[in-house]
Design a protein around this motif. Sequence first.
Motif, PDB file in Angstrom:
ATOM      1  N   THR C  23       0.819  -1.218   0.000  1.00  9.69           N
ATOM      2  CA  THR C  23       0.000   0.000   0.000  1.00  9.69           C
ATOM      3  C   THR C  23       0.856   1.273   0.000  1.00  9.69           C
ATOM      4  OG1 THR C  23      -1.847   1.113   1.060  1.00  9.69           O
ATOM      5  CG2 THR C  23      -0.267   0.083   2.531  1.00  9.69           C
ATOM      6  N   PRO C  24       0.487   2.261  -0.807  1.00  6.97           N
ATOM      7  CA  PRO C  24       1.307   3.477  -0.896  1.00  6.97           C
ATOM      8  C   PRO C  24       1.153   4.425   0.300  1.00  6.97           C
ATOM      9  CG  PRO C  24      -0.622   3.675  -2.323  1.00  6.97           C
ATOM     10  CD  PRO C  24      -0.657   2.294  -1.730  1.00  6.97           C
ATOM     11  N   GLN C  25       0.298   4.073   1.255  1.00  7.94           N
ATOM     12  CA  GLN C  25       0.078   4.967   2.401  1.00  7.94           C
ATOM     13  C   GLN C  25       0.883   4.465   3.602  1.00  7.94           C
ATOM     14  OE1 GLN C  25      -4.039   5.951   2.917  1.00  7.94           O
ATOM     15  NE2 GLN C  25      -4.265   6.426   0.741  1.00  7.94           N
ATOM     16  N   TYR C  77      -9.839  -5.714  -8.796  1.00  4.02           N
ATOM     17  CA  TYR C  77      -9.990  -4.363  -8.229  1.00  4.02           C
ATOM     18  C   TYR C  77      -8.688  -3.575  -8.123  1.00  4.02           C
ATOM     19  CZ  TYR C  77     -14.443  -6.431  -6.925  1.00  4.02           C
ATOM     20  OH  TYR C  77     -15.650  -7.067  -6.975  1.00  4.02           O
ATOM     21  N   GLY C  78      -7.568  -4.235  -8.354  1.00  2.00           N
ATOM     22  CA  GLY C  78      -6.285  -3.547  -8.234  1.00  2.00           C
ATOM     23  C   GLY C  78      -5.735  -3.576  -6.827  1.00  2.00           C
ATOM     24  N   ALA C  79      -6.457  -4.205  -5.898  1.00  2.00           N
ATOM     25  CA  ALA C  79      -5.993  -4.270  -4.505  1.00  2.00           C
ATOM     26  C   ALA C  79      -6.687  -5.433  -3.810  1.00  2.00           C
ATOM     27  CB  ALA C  79      -6.324  -2.967  -3.773  1.00  2.00           C
ATOM     28  N   CYS C  80      -6.063  -5.929  -2.721  1.00  2.00           N
ATOM     29  CA  CYS C  80      -6.722  -6.963  -1.927  1.00  2.00           C
ATOM     30  C   CYS C  80      -7.740  -6.291  -0.998  1.00  2.00           C
ATOM     31  CB  CYS C  80      -5.689  -7.785  -1.149  1.00  2.00           C
ATOM     32  SG  CYS C  80      -4.907  -6.914   0.211  1.00  2.00           S
ATOM     33  N   TYR C  81      -8.515  -7.117  -0.317  1.00  2.00           N
ATOM     34  CA  TYR C  81      -9.578  -6.637   0.581  1.00  2.00           C
ATOM     35  C   TYR C  81      -9.061  -5.585   1.576  1.00  2.00           C
ATOM     36  CZ  TYR C  81     -13.254  -7.107   4.191  1.00  2.00           C
ATOM     37  OH  TYR C  81     -14.234  -6.882   5.111  1.00  2.00           O
ATOM     38  N   GLU C  89      -0.814   0.398 -10.842  1.00  2.34           N
ATOM     39  CA  GLU C  89      -1.722   1.519 -11.111  1.00  2.34           C
ATOM     40  C   GLU C  89      -2.216   2.154  -9.804  1.00  2.34           C
ATOM     41  OE1 GLU C  89      -5.682   0.835 -13.176  1.00  2.34           O
ATOM     42  OE2 GLU C  89      -4.250   0.656 -14.835  1.00  2.34           O
ATOM     43  N   VAL C  90      -2.690   1.322  -8.907  1.00  2.26           N
ATOM     44  CA  VAL C  90      -3.189   1.826  -7.621  1.00  2.26           C
ATOM     45  C   VAL C  90      -2.033   2.422  -6.827  1.00  2.26           C
ATOM     46  CG1 VAL C  90      -4.126   1.106  -5.378  1.00  2.26           C
ATOM     47  CG2 VAL C  90      -5.177   0.280  -7.502  1.00  2.26           C
ATOM     48  N   TYR C  91      -0.888   1.745  -6.874  1.00  2.00           N
ATOM     49  CA  TYR C  91       0.271   2.226  -6.130  1.00  2.00           C
ATOM     50  C   TYR C  91       0.649   3.643  -6.578  1.00  2.00           C
ATOM     51  CZ  TYR C  91       4.975   2.498  -4.180  1.00  2.00           C
ATOM     52  OH  TYR C  91       6.089   2.890  -3.495  1.00  2.00           O
ATOM     53  N   PRO C  97      -8.887   1.564  -3.964  1.00  2.00           N
ATOM     54  CA  PRO C  97     -10.258   1.237  -4.376  1.00  2.00           C
ATOM     55  C   PRO C  97     -11.040   0.572  -3.239  1.00  2.00           C
ATOM     56  CG  PRO C  97      -8.752  -0.452  -5.141  1.00  2.00           C
ATOM     57  CD  PRO C  97      -7.906   0.597  -4.462  1.00  2.00           C
ATOM     58  N   GLU C  98     -12.365   0.602  -3.354  1.00  5.12           N
ATOM     59  CA  GLU C  98     -13.205  -0.201  -2.464  1.00  5.12           C
ATOM     60  C   GLU C  98     -13.149  -1.644  -2.954  1.00  5.12           C
ATOM     61  OE1 GLU C  98     -15.169   0.474   0.324  1.00  5.12           O
ATOM     62  OE2 GLU C  98     -13.911   2.274   0.250  1.00  5.12           O
TER      63      GLU C  98
END
Lengths: 190, 190, 190
Positions: C23-25, C77-81, C89-91, C97-98
Motif C-alpha cells: 500500500t502506498p500509504q 480491483y487492483g488491490a486486496c480486501y 496503477e493503484v500504487y 479502491p473499495e
Amino acid sequence: MTTLEQVRKRAEADAKTYGYYLTPQPELLQGFLEGLKINEDRYGYPLCPCRLTSGKFEYDRDIICPCDYRDPDVAEYGACYCRLYVNKEVYESKNLPEVPERRPLEKQGRAYGIDAAKQAPPQGTQEKPPTPAPATTQAEKAKTEVKKKLWYCKQCGYVVFREDPPYICPICKAKKEMFAEVESKIEFNG
Amino acid sequence: MTTLEQVRKRAEADAKTYGYYLTPQPELLQGFLEGLKINEDRYGYPLCPCRLTSGKFEYDRDIICPCDYRDPDVAEYGACYCRLYVNKEVYESKNLPEVPERRPLEKQGRAYGIDAAKQAPPQGTQEKPPTPAPATTQAEKAKTEVKKKLWYCKQCGYVVFREDPPYICPICKAKKEMFAEVESKIEFNG
Amino acid sequence: MTTLEQVRKRAEADAKTYGYYLTPQPELLQGFLEGLKINEDRYGYPLCPCRLTSGKFEYDRDIICPCDYRDPDVAEYGACYCRLYVNKEVYESKNLPEVPERRPLEKQGRAYGIDAAKQAPPQGTQEKPPTPAPATTQAEKAKTEVKKKLWYCKQCGYVVFREDPPYICPICKAKKEMFAEVESKIEFNG
C-alpha cells in the motif's frame, strides 16, 4: 463470459509474475487478447491464438496460454512462439525474434490426427479452420489415451499431475530431465 | 551441453521471477556462471559453485542452485550464501553482506561422510577437491538413506515431494513449520 | 518471535514475486504490518489484520495473509480486501479502491458459528474481539469438518492439497474451474 479487460489483466499479471512483458506492438497485442477471448468463449479455455485446436481438451492442454513452451522459448529466444510474451530486451528493442515451433511432432500429430513422421506440422493461425480429426478406431483411441502421472522435481520437490513433466520447473527452473515419477508403495503384512 | 549463455539466461529469469538481482560485481558474476556451467557439465546439475559436492545426487539436492537456502538467506541477509542472488538494496549499494552457512550440520555431515557433531563443517569452493566419503557399511547406508514424503503447506496447499519441507513456501511464503505430511488412508469394506 | 522487520521483508518479497506493491500509504502499511505481527505472535500465523479469527486454524486457513482472495481481488480491483497488496496503477495513483469481501458466506458462517443464510457477514477488524463460537454438537462438528483433497490444475498440472482449489492457479493463472481432483486407483490381481 470473460471480458477483454479480464483477459488483458490476467496476461499482465502473469507477465509480471515471471518478469516478462507483453508484446511491444499495440495492434498485435490487441489481436492476441481478442484471439484469447474468442478461444476462451468458444472452447472454455484460452487456447493459444497462433495454433490450431484439436477440439479435445486433453490434446490441447499443452497449448493453452501460457503454453507449456513459453518459458523455454522466452529463455532461449526472448519471446514465446506467438511473441505475446517477451523479455525485457525484446520489449525495449521492439524487434520481435523468429521463434520456431517447439511443440513436439507427436503432440501435433496426435492433436490433428495425422502421422507426424510423414507430414509437415500444421502451421495454424486462429483465422484458419481447425483440421477435422479423422474417425479413429477403438484401438487407435486406446493408443493415444492421455495418462496422467504424479511427477516431482528432484531438485526442489515441486509436484505436478500431468501426462509428462514441464520443460522447466516453474519453481526452481530445473530442466525436464530433473523430473521423476512419484512412486507409491503399499505394503501388506500378514 | 549447456552453454554459458543458457546458464546466464536461466539465472536472470529466475532472479526476475523472485524479484531478485544477480550480483552487481561483473567479475564475480562471470565466475559464478562459469562455476555453474562446469558443475552442470561435470555432475549433470548446477551444483552451488561455493560448496563441495558429495558425489551423490540425493545428498547434494539441497545445494543445487538455486539452493534450498537462497530464499531465507535473501530475506534475512539480502543475498544468498554465494552472493549470486541479491535483493534490490544490495544490488544498488554494491555492498555484499556476509551470509553465514544455513545448511544444517546434519546434511553437511551426511554429504561429506563426517560426524557433524565432532567436526567443523567444510568450507569448500569448487576449486578444492571433494572430501572422499569413507567406506560405509550396509547398516550405515540404510541409516542415511534419503526418504521422500509428500508435504503440503497448510496455508496455501502447495505440495512438494522431498525429504523435508522447504524453508519457505515458494507460493505463499509461509514458514517451514506450516508444512505437514499428506497422509493417505485406504479403506476396505467387506 | 517474528520481528516487524521480518514481517515487512516477507510482505515485500511476496509483493515482488507476484508483481504487486505494498500500500502506498505509509501509516496504513505500518498498521498492517503491526497487525500481522500481533496475529502471528498470538495465533502462530499471520491472520489477515482486517478480518476476525475463528480461533480454529482449519477455519482461518483461507484468511491467512496472503489470503486466498488476494490474487483474484488484485486482478479485479487492483488491490486486496485490506488494500495491503495493490497493483502498480493503484500504487502510483494512491487512490485505494473499495474492495468487497470475496470470502464465501459459507466459510464466514462456519468460522464464526453463524448461519450464513440468515445473518449478515461479520465485518471485523483486529481490534474487535472475535465472536465466540456457540457450543456445537458432535453431529454439527462432523458436518463442518474440513476434508482436504489433492487437486490439480488441468492446464499446467500444479498440485495442491486443500479443502477446495485456489481461485487462480498461482503457476499458470487458470481459473478455479480448471482444477479437478487427483483420483488414485489401486488394482489388485489375483
